[in-house]
Design an enzyme around this catalytic site. Structure first.
Site, PDB file in Angstrom:
ATOM      1  N   HIS A  57       1.623  10.823  19.608  1.00 62.54           N
ATOM      2  CA  HIS A  57       1.029   9.949  18.584  1.00 62.54           C
ATOM      3  C   HIS A  57      -0.496  10.086  18.531  1.00 62.54           C
ATOM      4  CE1 HIS A  57       2.046   5.911  16.416  1.00 62.54           C
ATOM      5  NE2 HIS A  57       1.075   6.535  15.800  1.00 62.54           N
TER       6      HIS A  57
ATOM      7  N   LYS B 119       7.434   9.062  17.458  1.00 62.08           N
ATOM      8  CA  LYS B 119       6.213   9.487  18.155  1.00 62.08           C
ATOM      9  C   LYS B 119       6.119   8.810  19.520  1.00 62.08           C
ATOM     10  CE  LYS B 119       4.103   9.100  13.580  1.00 62.08           C
ATOM     11  NZ  LYS B 119       4.580   7.824  13.007  1.00 62.08           N
TER      12      LYS B 119
ATOM     13  N   LYS C 202       4.303   3.743   2.887  1.00 62.22           N
ATOM     14  CA  LYS C 202       5.050   2.574   3.358  1.00 62.22           C
ATOM     15  C   LYS C 202       5.025   1.502   2.276  1.00 62.22           C
ATOM     16  CE  LYS C 202       4.700  -1.836   4.993  1.00 62.22           C
ATOM     17  NZ  LYS C 202       3.959  -2.964   4.379  1.00 62.22           N
TER      18      LYS C 202
ATOM     19  N   ASN D 185       6.952   4.869  -5.700  1.00 67.00           N
ATOM     20  CA  ASN D 185       6.394   5.915  -4.839  1.00 67.00           C
ATOM     21  C   ASN D 185       7.315   7.126  -4.719  1.00 67.00           C
ATOM     22  OD1 ASN D 185       4.331   4.105  -4.431  1.00 67.00           O
ATOM     23  ND2 ASN D 185       4.951   3.510  -2.353  1.00 67.00           N
TER      24      ASN D 185
ATOM     25  N   ASP E 285       9.638   8.006   8.744  1.00 73.94           N
ATOM     26  CA  ASP E 285       8.606   8.204   9.772  1.00 73.94           C
ATOM     27  C   ASP E 285       8.416   6.910  10.549  1.00 73.94           C
ATOM     28  OD1 ASP E 285       6.136  10.122  10.547  1.00 73.94           O
ATOM     29  OD2 ASP E 285       5.491   8.022  10.571  1.00 73.94           O
TER      30      ASP E 285
ATOM     31  N   TYR F 193       5.628   1.337  16.879  1.00 72.19           N
ATOM     32  CA  TYR F 193       5.930   0.404  15.772  1.00 72.19           C
ATOM     33  C   TYR F 193       6.990  -0.625  16.174  1.00 72.19           C
ATOM     34  CZ  TYR F 193       3.804   4.248  13.039  1.00 72.19           C
ATOM     35  OH  TYR F 193       2.986   5.248  12.559  1.00 72.19           O
TER      36      TYR F 193
ATOM     37  N   ARG G  63       7.854  -0.914  -5.569  1.00 75.84           N
ATOM     38  CA  ARG G  63       6.928   0.132  -5.104  1.00 75.84           C
ATOM     39  C   ARG G  63       7.669   1.238  -4.359  1.00 75.84           C
ATOM     40  NH1 ARG G  63       2.275  -3.747  -2.525  1.00 75.84           N
ATOM     41  NH2 ARG G  63       1.109  -4.194  -4.433  1.00 75.84           N
TER      42      ARG G  63
HETATM   43  N1  LIG Z   1       0.177   8.808  13.092  1.00 81.78           N
HETATM   44  C1  LIG Z   1      -0.570   7.751  12.919  1.00 81.78           C
HETATM   45  O1  LIG Z   1      -1.466   7.448  13.714  1.00 81.78           O
HETATM   46  C2  LIG Z   1      -0.316   6.886  11.722  1.00 81.78           C
HETATM   47  C3  LIG Z   1      -1.233   5.891  11.373  1.00 81.78           C
HETATM   48  C4  LIG Z   1      -0.972   5.127  10.242  1.00 81.78           C
HETATM   49  C5  LIG Z   1       0.164   5.374   9.489  1.00 81.78           C
HETATM   50  N2  LIG Z   1       1.058   6.327   9.872  1.00 81.78           N
HETATM   51  C6  LIG Z   1       2.295   6.614   9.095  1.00 81.78           C
HETATM   52  O2  LIG Z   1       1.958   6.754   7.717  1.00 81.78           O
HETATM   53  C7  LIG Z   1       2.716   5.810   6.959  1.00 81.78           C
HETATM   54  C8  LIG Z   1       1.943   5.374   5.737  1.00 81.78           C
HETATM   55  O3  LIG Z   1       0.677   4.849   6.094  1.00 81.78           O
HETATM   56  P1  LIG Z   1       0.323   3.281   6.010  1.00 81.78           P
HETATM   57  O4  LIG Z   1       1.558   2.500   6.118  1.00 81.78           O
HETATM   58  O5  LIG Z   1      -0.755   3.028   6.986  1.00 81.78           O
HETATM   59  O6  LIG Z   1      -0.353   3.122   4.590  1.00 81.78           O
HETATM   60  P2  LIG Z   1      -0.039   3.527   3.071  1.00 81.78           P
HETATM   61  O7  LIG Z   1       1.313   4.097   2.934  1.00 81.78           O
HETATM   62  O8  LIG Z   1      -1.232   4.316   2.615  1.00 81.78           O
HETATM   63  O9  LIG Z   1      -0.128   2.112   2.341  1.00 81.78           O
HETATM   64  C9  LIG Z   1       0.764   1.063   2.607  1.00 81.78           C
HETATM   65  C10 LIG Z   1       0.205  -0.209   1.968  1.00 81.78           C
HETATM   66  O10 LIG Z   1       0.036  -0.015   0.564  1.00 81.78           O
HETATM   67  C11 LIG Z   1       0.870  -0.916  -0.163  1.00 81.78           C
HETATM   68  N3  LIG Z   1       1.527  -0.107  -1.209  1.00 81.78           N
HETATM   69  C12 LIG Z   1       2.523   0.799  -1.049  1.00 81.78           C
HETATM   70  N4  LIG Z   1       2.860   1.343  -2.219  1.00 81.78           N
HETATM   71  C13 LIG Z   1       2.070   0.786  -3.155  1.00 81.78           C
HETATM   72  C14 LIG Z   1       1.977   0.928  -4.552  1.00 81.78           C
HETATM   73  N5  LIG Z   1       2.763   1.783  -5.217  1.00 81.78           N
HETATM   74  N6  LIG Z   1       1.030   0.194  -5.211  1.00 81.78           N
HETATM   75  C15 LIG Z   1       0.232  -0.670  -4.537  1.00 81.78           C
HETATM   76  N7  LIG Z   1       0.287  -0.855  -3.215  1.00 81.78           N
HETATM   77  C16 LIG Z   1       1.210  -0.144  -2.516  1.00 81.78           C
HETATM   78  C17 LIG Z   1       1.870  -1.480   0.818  1.00 81.78           C
HETATM   79  O11 LIG Z   1       2.150  -2.830   0.484  1.00 81.78           O
HETATM   80  P3  LIG Z   1       3.652  -3.488   0.483  1.00 81.78           P
HETATM   81  O12 LIG Z   1       4.371  -3.003   1.701  1.00 81.78           O
HETATM   82  O13 LIG Z   1       3.342  -4.951   0.523  1.00 81.78           O
HETATM   83  O14 LIG Z   1       4.314  -3.070  -0.800  1.00 81.78           O
HETATM   84  C18 LIG Z   1       1.102  -1.411   2.127  1.00 81.78           C
HETATM   85  O15 LIG Z   1       0.267  -2.542   2.261  1.00 81.78           O
HETATM   86  C19 LIG Z   1       2.981   4.680   7.968  1.00 81.78           C
HETATM   87  O16 LIG Z   1       3.987   3.801   7.542  1.00 81.78           O
HETATM   88  C20 LIG Z   1       3.317   5.490   9.186  1.00 81.78           C
HETATM   89  O17 LIG Z   1       4.633   5.979   9.092  1.00 81.78           O
HETATM   90  C21 LIG Z   1       0.813   7.098  10.962  1.00 81.78           C
END
Ligand SMILES: NC(=O)c1ccc[n+]([C@@H]2O[C@H](COP(=O)([O-])OP(=O)(O)OC[C@H]3O[C@@H](n4cnc5c(N)ncnc54)[C@H](OP(=O)(O)O)[C@@H]3O)[C@@H](O)[C@H]2O)c1
Length: 281
Positions: free
Chosen positions: A108, A75, A232, A242, A45, A50, A238
């Site tokens: 988006h 997006k 992510k 995950n 994704d 980005y 991780r």
């Molecule tokens: N459509 C939208 O508006 C929108 C908005 C936000 C996100 N997104 C999408 O959703 C995806 C995921 O959301 P996100 O990146 O915001 O947040 P997330 O996946 O909820 O969390 C990512 C964060 O958590 C940490 N993490 C990941 N796995 C972990 C684990 N097993 N244990 C502890 N910490 C962990 C990562 O750190 P490290 O990388 O340092 O390991 C990073 O800081 C994005 O990458 C993007 O593709 C879309």
């Protein structure tokens, strides 16, 4: 164990678990994507905003995985909602990724306060990409119920997905329920609230009992609710952790305990889609 695959409303399928690349630096993206593919992820994704679509394309080629075996989502950037701009931006997405089609292309953000609130014209432009086969599915992101209702009234194609913020502190139940009623799959972004839910005792209690990590419990909770997720991480352990979600199960009680953490709007970590109007310079 294999990753579950879900059917979208247009006959296409999507791996329920993917890899998100938000906030991964362009220089580090190819490496992260290659690592994820080596672990077994087959769904990436990304987004124009980005700035790392080229890295996604390179990571897939570096991993030596067939393009047809990877589900790629991108997006439309917020500054490109006008149809003529959206067409140019979409062409660029395909060339950055190095492919002739994406599997899923999303608006988006709805940006209801910009472009005269005309996200329907933008959506009709995505319908062009869909009809041409250059986006195998199209969908939206951060659309609220009233935005989805407008598309239902004024457009032809029902979005395949709505990608919205969902995690234990923000269940976003109304938007999710609208999707379920109308065949729009929910993709849950920030599924672990960027780590913000992982220390919650209700979650760590379940994790300790099952011998799993808090992140795995929360991600498994999403999977059992039927949502699509793409956590992510740039940490190799991780990325692996995950991915290991399909060899254990939460009980109904576990599911209820995690769902009970909902804080409604208070739990939102990202912007409110009704007023968000950021356009990158
Ligand atoms: N459509 C939208 O508006 C929108 C908005 C936000 C996100 N997104 C999408 O959703 C995806 C995921 O959301 P996100 O990146 O915001 O947040 P997330 O996946 O909820 O969390 C990512 C964060 O958590 C940490 N993490 C990941 N796995 C972990 C684990 N097993 N244990 C502890 N910490 C962990 C990562 O750190 P490290 O990388 O340092 O390991 C990073 O800081 C994005 O990458 C993007 O593709 C879309």
């Amino acid at each position: 164990m294999g990753i579950a695959t879900l059917d979208l409303n247009n006959g296409q399928t999507i791996p329920q678990l993917g890899f998100g690349v938000y906030q991964i630096e362009p220089e580090g993206t190819a490496d992260a994507v290659r690592q994820a593919l080596e672990v077994g992820y087959r769904h990436i994704d990304t987004a124009q905003m980005y700035g790392n679509e080229a890295g996604v394309g390179r990571g897939i080629r570096d991993a030596g995985v067939d393009r047809e075996d990877v589900f790629i989502t991108s997006k439309l950037n917020n500054g490109f909602h006008a149809p003529e701009d959206a067409r140019v931006a979409f062409d660029l997405t395909l060339s950055e990724l190095g492919t002739d089609h994406v599997d899923l292309f999303l608006i988006h953000w709805p940006l209801p306060t910009l472009y005269d609130g005309d996200f329907v014209a933008t959506w009709k432009t995505l319908e062009e990409f869909y009809r041409a086969g250059r986006a195998r599915s199209i969908g939206v992101s951060n659309f609220q119920v009233n935005h989805l209702r407008r598309l239902a009234q004024e457009a032809d194609v029902v979005p395949a997905v709505n990608q919205i913020e969902v995690h234990p502190y923000l269940l976003n139940s109304e938007v999710r329920a609208y999707g379920a009623e109308h065949g729009i799959a929910t993709e849950a972004w920030s599924p672990i609230a960027q780590g913000g839910v992982l220390a919650d005792p209700a979650i760590t209690t379940v994790a300790d009992r099952l011998g799993r990590t808090a992140a795995q419990v929360v991600l498994r909770w999403h999977v059992q609710r039927g949502d699509i997720i793409f956590p992510k991480s740039t940490t190799p352990s991780r990325i692996q952790e995950n991915f290991e979600l399909f060899d254990f199960e939460l009980t109904q009680e576990d599911m209820a305990a995690v769902s009970a953490l909902d804080r409604g709007e208070e739990g939102r970590t990202g912007p409110n889609p009704d007023v968000f109007d950021y356009v990158p310079a």
